[in-house]
Write an enzyme that holds these catalytic residues in place. Structure first.
Site, PDB file in Angstrom:
ATOM      1  N   ASP A  36     -12.590  36.681  52.555  1.00  8.44           N
ATOM      2  CA  ASP A  36     -11.599  37.572  52.125  1.00  8.44           C
ATOM      3  C   ASP A  36     -10.321  37.199  52.175  1.00  8.44           C
ATOM      4  OD1 ASP A  36     -14.283  39.357  52.000  1.00  8.44           O
ATOM      5  OD2 ASP A  36     -12.953  39.910  50.414  1.00  8.44           O
ATOM      6  N   ASN A  93     -14.381  38.229  56.590  1.00  9.20           N
ATOM      7  CA  ASN A  93     -15.150  38.731  55.413  1.00  9.20           C
ATOM      8  C   ASN A  93     -15.949  39.973  55.994  1.00  9.20           C
ATOM      9  OD1 ASN A  93     -16.743  37.485  53.093  1.00  9.20           O
ATOM     10  ND2 ASN A  93     -18.573  37.336  54.301  1.00  9.20           N
TER      11      ASN A  93
HETATM   12  O1  MRU Z   1     -15.905  44.785  49.633  1.00  9.27           O
HETATM   13  P1  MRU Z   1     -16.411  43.787  48.790  1.00  9.27           P
HETATM   14  O2  MRU Z   1     -17.399  43.751  48.150  1.00  9.27           O
HETATM   15  O3  MRU Z   1     -15.064  43.290  47.900  1.00  9.27           O
HETATM   16  O4  MRU Z   1     -16.342  42.420  49.948  1.00  9.27           O
HETATM   17  C1  MRU Z   1     -16.891  41.059  49.392  1.00  9.27           C
HETATM   18  C2  MRU Z   1     -16.938  40.300  50.376  1.00  9.27           C
HETATM   19  O5  MRU Z   1     -16.653  40.182  51.579  1.00  9.27           O
HETATM   20  C3  MRU Z   1     -17.483  38.683  50.011  1.00  9.27           C
HETATM   21  O6  MRU Z   1     -18.006  38.118  50.994  1.00  9.27           O
HETATM   22  C4  MRU Z   1     -16.142  38.000  49.598  1.00  9.27           C
HETATM   23  O7  MRU Z   1     -15.167  38.737  48.997  1.00  9.27           O
HETATM   24  C5  MRU Z   1     -16.259  36.630  49.245  1.00  9.27           C
HETATM   25  S1  MRU Z   1     -16.225  36.468  47.443  1.00  9.27           S
HETATM   26  C6  MRU Z   1     -16.456  34.959  46.836  1.00  9.27           C
END
Ligand code: MRU
Length: 346
Positions: free
Chosen positions: A237, A247
């Site tokens: 992220d 992440n």
């Molecule tokens: O809270 P989220 O579902 O938005 O979190 C997503 C993640 O942590 C993913 O692993 C990350 O965004 C990688 S996306 C290719």
């Protein structure tokens, strides 16, 4: 199968409602920046690159609504859209990256008509969308050679087509390895508390006939100890300038376990997820989410009233635990500040 996580149809943005998956598959429409920001906040759409693409369309929607108005009104509406979208979620830097690109485009079109500005903003949003798919395919091409034939790959959360404009980052590497003829299988961590692994990664893999085994997060150590995991691939992220990687919550635990068991731990992410302005992981803002996600799920409560709850949505894996970072510009092993700078050609 090509999952269209987001699409531009009849002047509106349509998003797969990821809150309903895998039980229902449906799109919801956004017609302005506020609706788009709410869709990001409420997790209709999630995953760092998908959030970035969505925000870009959110700005384009607002520009379209105000095209033809006087310049001052148009500019004020655009400024409000940048603000509301920037407040939707704090951790995924792709959101801020996309807003910055739209802001720059807006600034460059100030001398023309508001109609021309709105058209330029829509074209840029579409370009960000198309580019993201290409970038993920490039990540997949660079990452696939790291995956051995027969590999049993653990992944955490959902870094797939649903988290991007298409193909995915971590799941993009997995898809590309499969497309290269490798007989791979996936172990998907459930990903408490929001269950992106159980609901979304498992769904994506089942759709594509990629063998997938769903496990709860607390099974990861046992599986590694038993020699049942060959490699870990996750998304990101926000990656700090030194390679520290935020992440989904639980990723750090998996990274520590992988190091203990000498299992390669790969992070797959586009350059738009790297925040060069933050020197290390300590500066990455971590979203704290609703306690209700921990005390129950979809209206069912299992924790007692009165209990206090922590719900950090992300954690930071130190760069030292990352075997390699897989990007659209290639793979850097043992990422550090100098290697990350070199990715940007500096
Ligand atoms: O809270 P989220 O579902 O938005 O979190 C997503 C993640 O942590 C993913 O692993 C990350 O965004 C990688 S996306 C290719």
């Amino acid at each position: 199968m090509q999952v269209e996580t987001l699409r531009w149809r009849d002047g509106r943005l349509e998003l797969i409602d990821q809150r309903r998956l895998p039980l229902e598959f449906d799109y919801v429409a956004c017609e302005d920046a506020l609706q788009t920001a709410r869709a990001i906040r409420d997790m209709v759409v999630r995953g760092a690159p998908a959030i970035g693409c969505t925000a870009a369309y959110g700005v384009a929607l607002e520009a379209q609504r105000h095209a033809g108005e006087a310049r001052a009104q148009f500019d004020a509406a655009l400024e409000a859209s940048f603000q509301v979208l920037a407040e939707s979620r704090p951790t995924a830097v792709n959101l801020f990256w996309a807003i910055a690109r739209m802001r720059q485009c807006h600034a460059q079109t100030r001398s023309g008509s508001t109609q021309a500005a709105a058209e330029a903003l829509l074209q840029l949003a579409k370009q960000i969308h198309i580019d993201d798919i290409e970038i993920n395919r490039a990540i997949g091409r660079h990452g696939a050679p790291l995956i051995a034939d027969g590999a049993r790959i653990m992944t955490h959360c959902n870094a797939g087509a649903l988290a991007t404009a298409g193909h995915g980052t971590a799941l993009g590497v997995i898809r590309s390895a499969r497309d290269a003829g490798k007989r791979i299988s996936v172990v998907a961590n459930e990903t408490r508390p929001y269950l992106q692994g159980a609901r979304l990664t498992a769904w994506e893999m089942v759709q594509e006939n990629i063998p997938v085994t769903l496990v709860t997060d607390n099974m990861a150590g046992h599986l590694m100890q038993q020699g049942r995991i060959d490699v870990v691939v996750v998304g990101a992220d926000r990656i700090a300038a030194n390679g520290d990687t935020a992440n989904k919550i639980g990723t750090y635990t998996v990274a520590v376990l992988a190091e203990r068991h000498r299992i390669p731990f790969y992070v797959a992410a586009p350059l738009s997820t790297i925040d060069i302005a933050i020197p290390d992981g300590r500066g990455i803002p971590i979203e704290e989410r609703d306690p209700a996600e921990v005390t129950g799920f979809r209206g069912m409560r299992w924790a007692p009233e009165g209990v206090s709850v922590a719900n950090p949505a992300f954690d930071v894996t130190p760069a030292a635990l990352i075997t390699a970072l897989i990007t659209e510009r290639g793979v850097i092993s043992r990422p550090d500040a100098a290697k990350i700078r070199s990715l940007f050609g500096a």
